[in-house]
Design an enzyme around this catalytic site. Structure first.
Site, PDB file in Angstrom:
ATOM      1  N   ARG A 270       0.854  -1.187   0.000  1.00 23.89           N
ATOM      2  CA  ARG A 270       0.000   0.000   0.000  1.00 23.89           C
ATOM      3  C   ARG A 270       0.891   1.238   0.000  1.00 23.89           C
ATOM      4  O   ARG A 270       2.100   1.134   0.134  1.00 23.89           O
ATOM      5  CB  ARG A 270      -0.989   0.012   1.180  1.00 23.89           C
ATOM      6  CG  ARG A 270      -0.438  -0.532   2.435  1.00 23.89           C
ATOM      7  CD  ARG A 270       0.015   0.388   3.523  1.00 23.89           C
ATOM      8  NE  ARG A 270      -0.076   1.787   3.378  1.00 23.89           N
ATOM      9  CZ  ARG A 270       0.980   2.576   3.461  1.00 23.89           C
ATOM     10  NH1 ARG A 270       2.215   2.094   3.614  1.00 23.89           N
ATOM     11  NH2 ARG A 270       0.848   3.872   3.376  1.00 23.89           N
ATOM     12  N   GLY A 271       0.241   2.395  -0.171  1.00 34.12           N
ATOM     13  CA  GLY A 271       0.997   3.638  -0.298  1.00 34.12           C
ATOM     14  C   GLY A 271       1.133   3.959  -1.776  1.00 34.12           C
ATOM     15  O   GLY A 271       1.453   3.076  -2.581  1.00 34.12           O
ATOM     16  N   ALA A 272       0.903   5.229  -2.106  1.00 27.73           N
ATOM     17  CA  ALA A 272       0.751   5.628  -3.509  1.00 27.73           C
ATOM     18  C   ALA A 272       1.850   5.099  -4.441  1.00 27.73           C
ATOM     19  O   ALA A 272       1.569   4.449  -5.457  1.00 27.73           O
ATOM     20  CB  ALA A 272       0.679   7.147  -3.584  1.00 27.73           C
TER      21      ALA A 272
ATOM     22  N   GLN B 274      -2.120   3.101   9.805  1.00 29.00           N
ATOM     23  CA  GLN B 274      -0.839   3.150   9.087  1.00 29.00           C
ATOM     24  C   GLN B 274       0.179   4.023   9.828  1.00 29.00           C
ATOM     25  O   GLN B 274       1.379   3.803   9.717  1.00 29.00           O
ATOM     26  CB  GLN B 274      -1.027   3.708   7.667  1.00 29.00           C
ATOM     27  CG  GLN B 274      -1.734   2.777   6.702  1.00 29.00           C
ATOM     28  CD  GLN B 274      -3.206   3.093   6.609  1.00 29.00           C
ATOM     29  OE1 GLN B 274      -3.825   3.516   7.586  1.00 29.00           O
ATOM     30  NE2 GLN B 274      -3.797   2.889   5.450  1.00 29.00           N
TER      31      GLN B 274
ATOM     32  N   ASP C  70      -2.307  10.906  -2.603  1.00 26.67           N
ATOM     33  CA  ASP C  70      -2.664   9.762  -3.456  1.00 26.67           C
ATOM     34  C   ASP C  70      -3.042  10.218  -4.857  1.00 26.67           C
ATOM     35  O   ASP C  70      -2.842   9.481  -5.830  1.00 26.67           O
ATOM     36  CB  ASP C  70      -3.786   8.959  -2.808  1.00 26.67           C
ATOM     37  CG  ASP C  70      -3.278   8.327  -1.520  1.00 26.67           C
ATOM     38  OD1 ASP C  70      -3.365   8.979  -0.471  1.00 26.67           O
ATOM     39  OD2 ASP C  70      -2.729   7.208  -1.594  1.00 26.67           O
TER      40      ASP C  70
ATOM     41  N   ASN D 167      -5.830  12.574  -0.103  1.00 32.10           N
ATOM     42  CA  ASN D 167      -4.896  11.819   0.752  1.00 32.10           C
ATOM     43  C   ASN D 167      -5.720  11.079   1.792  1.00 32.10           C
ATOM     44  O   ASN D 167      -6.957  11.191   1.829  1.00 32.10           O
ATOM     45  CB  ASN D 167      -3.899  12.782   1.407  1.00 32.10           C
ATOM     46  CG  ASN D 167      -2.732  12.046   2.043  1.00 32.10           C
ATOM     47  OD1 ASN D 167      -2.113  11.196   1.397  1.00 32.10           O
ATOM     48  ND2 ASN D 167      -2.438  12.318   3.302  1.00 32.10           N
TER      49      ASN D 167
END
Ligand code: MRU
Length: 342
Positions: free
Chosen positions: A45-47, A185, A226, A236
């Site tokens: 995960r994470g852009a 997160q 994002d 975001n």
């Protein structure tokens, strides 16, 4: 630091983020569809990391269907599957687009392109760290939301990269880490990263920001993104908008750190950014470990009630002091964005 995701042969390997911070494991995706599932269930995960994984998934599809009589149809279907995994992260669509076009030449070109996408993500993050660290005075108390550290990218990260570098340069940085409900997160991933890098920090409940700002404890807010619309509105992690409005109220600079691959120049404003809605169970239940170190899930909300789980929100450009990109720190304004995208 460690690369979060890479390709070897026709397998994609990634850090299994759902087990962090309790266990560190590498997860192998043998097919493009395995990689899709890993993106959907947030193993990765994470852009930027999502973008790199999606590019690799596209390359896997070209490798997988190279001898299929219907390969053109199969890779187009694969592209749709990949694009349906997570709708908000712009980097996913950016990477798939690049790798798909390279794959039309050959599967090998798709692999090379996917590796270029990943390398660029890491090098952009490094530059963002260098540019962003200049924003900190000798001493800075920073608030961040969610995880935009190296785990969320291929390496370095965006919001955390300037913090790592500033600390290396001898600046006294202290980070207030929003826990970032519902998936935590911040409390799980950002805190783990900062701890491993010996950066002084504290995890705060999501509803603490107003008080800390009112008490003058926060000098600067820095978050990731994002998707950034052409007018500078930023999607975001849910909760970012609240921090931005508070920062504005208390005259605290609010920065967004993101590579230009997160900018969607064809998306005029934040209103057009698709916002992912995730499984309500992420709100109703929490994952952790028991006293023996075994993973457990517990229900934390009243049985019988439903939950609404919007994964992102949109912060209007007017609340953003600047966007730290690999091409410079720019105003969240359509003209400045157009200039760096041209
Ligand atoms: O749902 P996630 O964890 O994939 O969300 C992405 C994020 O980590 C944040 O929104 C982050 O601040 C954006 S930059 C990686």
């Amino acid at each position: 630091m460690y690369q979060t995701v890479w390709i070897e042969g026709s397998s994609v390997f990634m850090i299994q983020q759902n087990l962090l911070p309790f266990q560190f494991e590498i997860y192998e995706c043998k097919t493009y569809f395995d990689t899709c599932m890993a993106i959907t269930d947030m193993t990765i995960r994470g852009a930027g990391a999502i973008g790199a994984a999606a590019g690799y998934a596209m390359a896997q599809a070209f490798l997988q269907f190279r001898d299929d009589d219907e390969r053109a149809v199969r890779v187009r279907e694969a592209r749709q599957d990949i694009e349906h995994t997570r709708p908000t992260a712009r980097n996913l669509f950016y990477a798939v687009e690049r790798v798909y076009h390279a794959g039309l030449i050959s599967p090998e070109s798709a692999v090379v392109e996917s590796q270029k996408v990943a390398q660029k993500d890491a090098s952009d993050s490094k530059i963002i760290g260098e540019l962003g660290s200049g924003l900190f005075n000798k001493k800075a108390n920073i608030l961040t939301h969610c995880n935009a550290g190296w785990l969320a990218f291929v390496d370095y990260g965006t919001a955390l990269a300037p913090i790592y570098l500033a600390a290396k340069q001898g600046k006294e940085v202290f980070v207030y880490v929003d826990e970032t409900r519902p998936r935590n997160q911040g409390g799980k991933l950002t805190a783990w990263e900062l701890h491993n890098n010996n950066i002084p920090h504290v995890i705060i409940p999501d509803n603490s920001a107003a008080t800390l700002m009112a008490q003058g404890k926060i000098d600067l807010v820095i978050v990731g993104a994002d998707r950034i619309a052409a007018n500078g509105d930023v999607a975001n992690k849910i909760g970012t908008l609240g921090r931005a409005i508070l920062a504005n109220e208390y005259n605290i600079p609010f920065y967004v750190a993101a590579p230009t691959s997160t900018i969607d120049i064809n998306c005029p404003t934040g209103k057009e950014i698709p916002i992912e809605e995730r499984n309500p169970d992420e709100v109703l239940y929490q994952w952790g470990i028991d006293s023996n170190g075994n993973p457990i899930q517990v229900r934390i909300c009243s049985p019988g009630s439903e939950a609404l789980n919007l994964a992102f929100d949109v912060t209007p450009a007017k609340y953003i002091t600047g966007i730290i990109t690999e091409k410079g720190i720019v105003k969240a304004h359509h003209q400045s964005i157009k200039t760096i995208m041209d």
